[in-house]
Design a protein around this motif. Structure first.
Motif, PDB file in Angstrom:
ATOM      1  N   GLY A  65       3.034  -2.946  22.953  1.00 41.52           N
ATOM      2  CA  GLY A  65       1.723  -3.523  22.700  1.00 41.52           C
ATOM      3  C   GLY A  65       0.647  -2.463  22.550  1.00 41.52           C
ATOM      4  O   GLY A  65      -0.215  -2.545  21.661  1.00 41.52           O
ATOM      5  N   ASP A  67       1.233  -0.625  19.169  1.00 39.28           N
ATOM      6  CA  ASP A  67       0.887  -1.458  18.022  1.00 39.28           C
ATOM      7  C   ASP A  67      -0.613  -1.677  17.927  1.00 39.28           C
ATOM      8  O   ASP A  67      -1.167  -1.793  16.829  1.00 39.28           O
ATOM      9  CB  ASP A  67       1.616  -2.806  18.105  1.00 39.28           C
ATOM     10  CG  ASP A  67       3.047  -2.718  17.585  1.00 39.28           C
ATOM     11  OD1 ASP A  67       3.428  -1.645  17.071  1.00 39.28           O
ATOM     12  OD2 ASP A  67       3.779  -3.725  17.682  1.00 39.28           O
ATOM     13  N   ASP A  97      -2.764  -0.759  14.669  1.00 40.36           N
ATOM     14  CA  ASP A  97      -3.544  -1.814  14.019  1.00 40.36           C
ATOM     15  C   ASP A  97      -5.007  -1.410  13.851  1.00 40.36           C
ATOM     16  O   ASP A  97      -5.724  -1.971  13.038  1.00 40.36           O
ATOM     17  CB  ASP A  97      -3.452  -3.102  14.850  1.00 40.36           C
ATOM     18  CG  ASP A  97      -4.147  -4.276  14.194  1.00 40.36           C
ATOM     19  OD1 ASP A  97      -3.773  -4.628  13.056  1.00 40.36           O
ATOM     20  OD2 ASP A  97      -5.074  -4.839  14.814  1.00 40.36           O
ATOM     21  N   TRP A 127      -1.661 -15.615  23.026  1.00 39.23           N
ATOM     22  CA  TRP A 127      -0.709 -14.955  22.129  1.00 39.23           C
ATOM     23  C   TRP A 127       0.529 -15.811  21.875  1.00 39.23           C
ATOM     24  O   TRP A 127       1.065 -15.827  20.765  1.00 39.23           O
ATOM     25  CB  TRP A 127      -0.300 -13.600  22.725  1.00 39.23           C
ATOM     26  CG  TRP A 127       0.727 -12.852  21.922  1.00 39.23           C
ATOM     27  CD1 TRP A 127       2.052 -12.717  22.198  1.00 39.23           C
ATOM     28  CD2 TRP A 127       0.499 -12.126  20.708  1.00 39.23           C
ATOM     29  NE1 TRP A 127       2.665 -11.954  21.242  1.00 39.23           N
ATOM     30  CE2 TRP A 127       1.731 -11.575  20.318  1.00 39.23           C
ATOM     31  CE3 TRP A 127      -0.623 -11.881  19.927  1.00 39.23           C
ATOM     32  CZ2 TRP A 127       1.874 -10.799  19.164  1.00 39.23           C
ATOM     33  CZ3 TRP A 127      -0.482 -11.114  18.780  1.00 39.23           C
ATOM     34  CH2 TRP A 127       0.744 -10.586  18.416  1.00 39.23           C
ATOM     35  N   ARG A 133      -1.123 -14.166  15.861  1.00 44.36           N
ATOM     36  CA  ARG A 133       0.021 -13.265  15.660  1.00 44.36           C
ATOM     37  C   ARG A 133       0.106 -12.786  14.214  1.00 44.36           C
ATOM     38  O   ARG A 133       0.443 -11.628  13.952  1.00 44.36           O
ATOM     39  CB  ARG A 133       1.319 -13.959  16.077  1.00 44.36           C
ATOM     40  CG  ARG A 133       1.391 -14.284  17.569  1.00 44.36           C
ATOM     41  CD  ARG A 133       2.801 -14.644  17.988  1.00 44.36           C
ATOM     42  NE  ARG A 133       3.300 -15.841  17.326  1.00 44.36           N
ATOM     43  CZ  ARG A 133       3.151 -17.073  17.774  1.00 44.36           C
ATOM     44  NH1 ARG A 133       2.480 -17.289  18.898  1.00 44.36           N
ATOM     45  NH2 ARG A 133       3.651 -18.096  17.115  1.00 44.36           N
ATOM     46  N   GLY A 151       1.330  -5.757  13.914  1.00 39.77           N
ATOM     47  CA  GLY A 151       2.118  -4.932  14.821  1.00 39.77           C
ATOM     48  C   GLY A 151       3.572  -4.856  14.406  1.00 39.77           C
ATOM     49  O   GLY A 151       4.153  -5.857  13.949  1.00 39.77           O
ATOM     50  N   THR A 210       5.601  -7.271  16.672  1.00 40.81           N
ATOM     51  CA  THR A 210       5.084  -8.621  16.864  1.00 40.81           C
ATOM     52  C   THR A 210       6.179  -9.674  16.826  1.00 40.81           C
ATOM     53  O   THR A 210       6.231 -10.582  17.655  1.00 40.81           O
ATOM     54  CB  THR A 210       4.021  -8.950  15.800  1.00 40.81           C
ATOM     55  OG1 THR A 210       2.907  -8.077  15.979  1.00 40.81           O
ATOM     56  CG2 THR A 210       3.542 -10.395  15.933  1.00 40.81           C
ATOM     57  N   SER A 237       7.182 -12.464  20.395  1.00 43.20           N
ATOM     58  CA  SER A 237       6.372 -13.626  20.031  1.00 43.20           C
ATOM     59  C   SER A 237       6.558 -14.801  20.983  1.00 43.20           C
ATOM     60  O   SER A 237       5.868 -15.811  20.872  1.00 43.20           O
ATOM     61  CB  SER A 237       6.707 -14.080  18.603  1.00 43.20           C
ATOM     62  OG  SER A 237       8.075 -14.458  18.500  1.00 43.20           O
ATOM     63  N   TYR A 275       3.685  -7.771  26.250  1.00 42.89           N
ATOM     64  CA  TYR A 275       3.307  -7.130  24.988  1.00 42.89           C
ATOM     65  C   TYR A 275       1.824  -7.377  24.710  1.00 42.89           C
ATOM     66  O   TYR A 275       1.074  -6.453  24.369  1.00 42.89           O
ATOM     67  CB  TYR A 275       4.174  -7.701  23.872  1.00 42.89           C
ATOM     68  CG  TYR A 275       3.813  -7.243  22.475  1.00 42.89           C
ATOM     69  CD1 TYR A 275       4.162  -5.975  22.011  1.00 42.89           C
ATOM     70  CD2 TYR A 275       3.158  -8.105  21.595  1.00 42.89           C
ATOM     71  CE1 TYR A 275       3.846  -5.568  20.714  1.00 42.89           C
ATOM     72  CE2 TYR A 275       2.849  -7.716  20.302  1.00 42.89           C
ATOM     73  CZ  TYR A 275       3.192  -6.444  19.860  1.00 42.89           C
ATOM     74  OH  TYR A 275       2.889  -6.049  18.581  1.00 42.89           O
ATOM     75  N   LYS A 307      -5.648 -11.004  23.474  1.00 45.60           N
ATOM     76  CA  LYS A 307      -4.348 -11.646  23.285  1.00 45.60           C
ATOM     77  C   LYS A 307      -3.897 -12.384  24.548  1.00 45.60           C
ATOM     78  O   LYS A 307      -3.112 -13.320  24.475  1.00 45.60           O
ATOM     79  CB  LYS A 307      -3.304 -10.596  22.887  1.00 45.60           C
ATOM     80  CG  LYS A 307      -3.668  -9.788  21.635  1.00 45.60           C
ATOM     81  CD  LYS A 307      -3.808 -10.680  20.420  1.00 45.60           C
ATOM     82  CE  LYS A 307      -4.053  -9.899  19.145  1.00 45.60           C
ATOM     83  NZ  LYS A 307      -5.438  -9.422  19.001  1.00 45.60           N
TER      84      LYS A 307
END
Length: 375
Positions: free
Chosen positions: A72, A75, A79, A280, A287, A292, A295, A299, A307, A333
């Motif tokens: 996490g 990513d 991002d 999230w 998402r 990411g 991701t 999920s 994450y 998230k």
């Protein structure tokens, strides 16, 4: 490691919710996404900033949870449009030494450690480097704490009901356990927000090992809001019995434990039940908007919560560096977050079960009183 163990060794999450069986005026909750600079009151990292991370990725027992948080964090950095550098120390036995080693590399902020014992060891030795601990500690110091706790669910439901309910009930097992702790948290939070009048009181309704509700019929008939604390096995049975006794359209909100099964395998008896959950896990648009690499892997499930925690921890960094109090993260998230030195408040999302064991979310109840409570 089983689900409940994972929730409690890290003190893992979730919480916001609401409304009831039979309520039809529900609409999906849509969020406007914010980029990094908008998340923490305009604060953001600068190109070249170092972000130190101290996680037990080298510990076989906690490797997977640590890797989920690490994914996490990484990513979140990718991002972002800002080119920071992440430096990592794998916390093992001598976590104090590793923290000092990380601090010597002059990061802008340190994220971690994670495990409760390691957090306590480091908390008393934090110096000049701003630090975001990933668990709670009773030690006082110049640091911030970011933890995901099941008690957050109870606190947020209490906050929501506090502006609405005068005769709320909390339903949980007779036997002592994690459910009892959540029930006590709900009661204390409700009292602190709306329990100043003698006419307002949280009533307790318990069920036994055979899923029979211990005689409390009058409480149930008078209830104007219900907080149900049950796991995925017990919830359908208790919920079905409550529906027969509570007044029509009474808000019923369950803990996230009712979702501890794979998507699509939930009991149809849960139809229209609302539950607390991490945004999230509920928000597909959230998402999809987050680019990411991991991701898809994270999920759903408890690792997905971790994450999401990693993403939010990274974005909280600039506020920690600035020494702000509170540090607020909108549309995180893991929820809307407010950090102060020594405390954390989170407000989460809620979902509901539909036909054939499917669930949807985030959802929001179109009710004037509840809208005011949510605000």
């Amino acid at each position: 490691m089983n689900t409940h163990a994972l929730r409690y060794w890290i003190i893992v999450v979730v919480a916001l919710s609401v409304l009831s069986a039979g309520c039809s005026k529900v609409k999906e909750w849509t969020r406007q996404q914010h980029k990094d600079g908008d998340r923490i009151d305009g604060l953001q990292y600068q190109d070249g900033d170092r972000v130190g991370v101290l996680l037990p990725t080298g510990n076989d027992k906690y490797r997977e949870p640590a890797l989920a948080i690490m994914a996490g964090i990484e990513d979140a950095r990718k991002d972002s449009n800002i080119k920071t550098k992440i430096i990592i120390e794998k916390s093992r036995s001598n976590v104090e030494e590793q923290y000092r080693s990380l601090a010597a590399q002059k990061p802008k902020v340190i994220i971690g450690p994670l495990l409760p014992d390691n957090v306590d060891k480091v908390a008393g030795k934090i110096g000049l480097v701003p630090t975001l601990l990933l668990n709670k500690t009773d030690i006082n110091g110049k640091f911030y704490q970011f933890a995901l706790s099941p008690k957050d669910e109870a606190a947020t439901v209490a906050q929501l009901f506090s502006g609405v309910a005068k005769n709320p009930i909390v339903v949980y097992p007779e036997r002592p356990g994690w459910e009892t702790r959540l029930a006590k948290k709900f009661e204390s939070e409700f009292k602190s927000k709306f329990g100043r009048t003698k006419s307002t009181k949280v009533r307790k309704v318990k069920y036994d090992d055979k899923r029979r509700i211990v005689p409390s019929l009058q409480y149930i008939k008078e209830a104007d809001a219900v907080f149900l604390i049950a796991d995925a096995d017990n919830a359908p049975h208790i919920y079905k019995r409550l529906l027969k006794k509570v007044p029509e359209n009474t808000p019923i909100v369950a803990t996230s434990h009712v979702t501890d099964k794979k998507q699509g395998s939930y009991d149809p008896e849960l139809k229209d039940l609302y539950f607390v959950e991490t945004p999230w896990l509920l928000d597909e648009k959230m998402r999809e908007a987050f680019k990411g690499e991991k991701t898809r892997k994270y999920s759903s499930g408890d690792l997905a919560r971790l994450y999401a925690m990693g993403i939010d921890a990274y974005h909280l960094g600039p506020g920690v560096v600035a020494g702000k109090s509170p540090v607020r993260l909108k549309d995180g998230k893991t929820g809307n977050i407010e950090l102060r030195k020594g405390s954390i408040k989170r407000r989460l999302a809620f979902g509901r079960f539909k036909k054939k064991g499917k669930r949807v979310g985030p959802v929001r109840v179109r009710s004037e009183k509840l809208e005011e409570a949510i605000r």
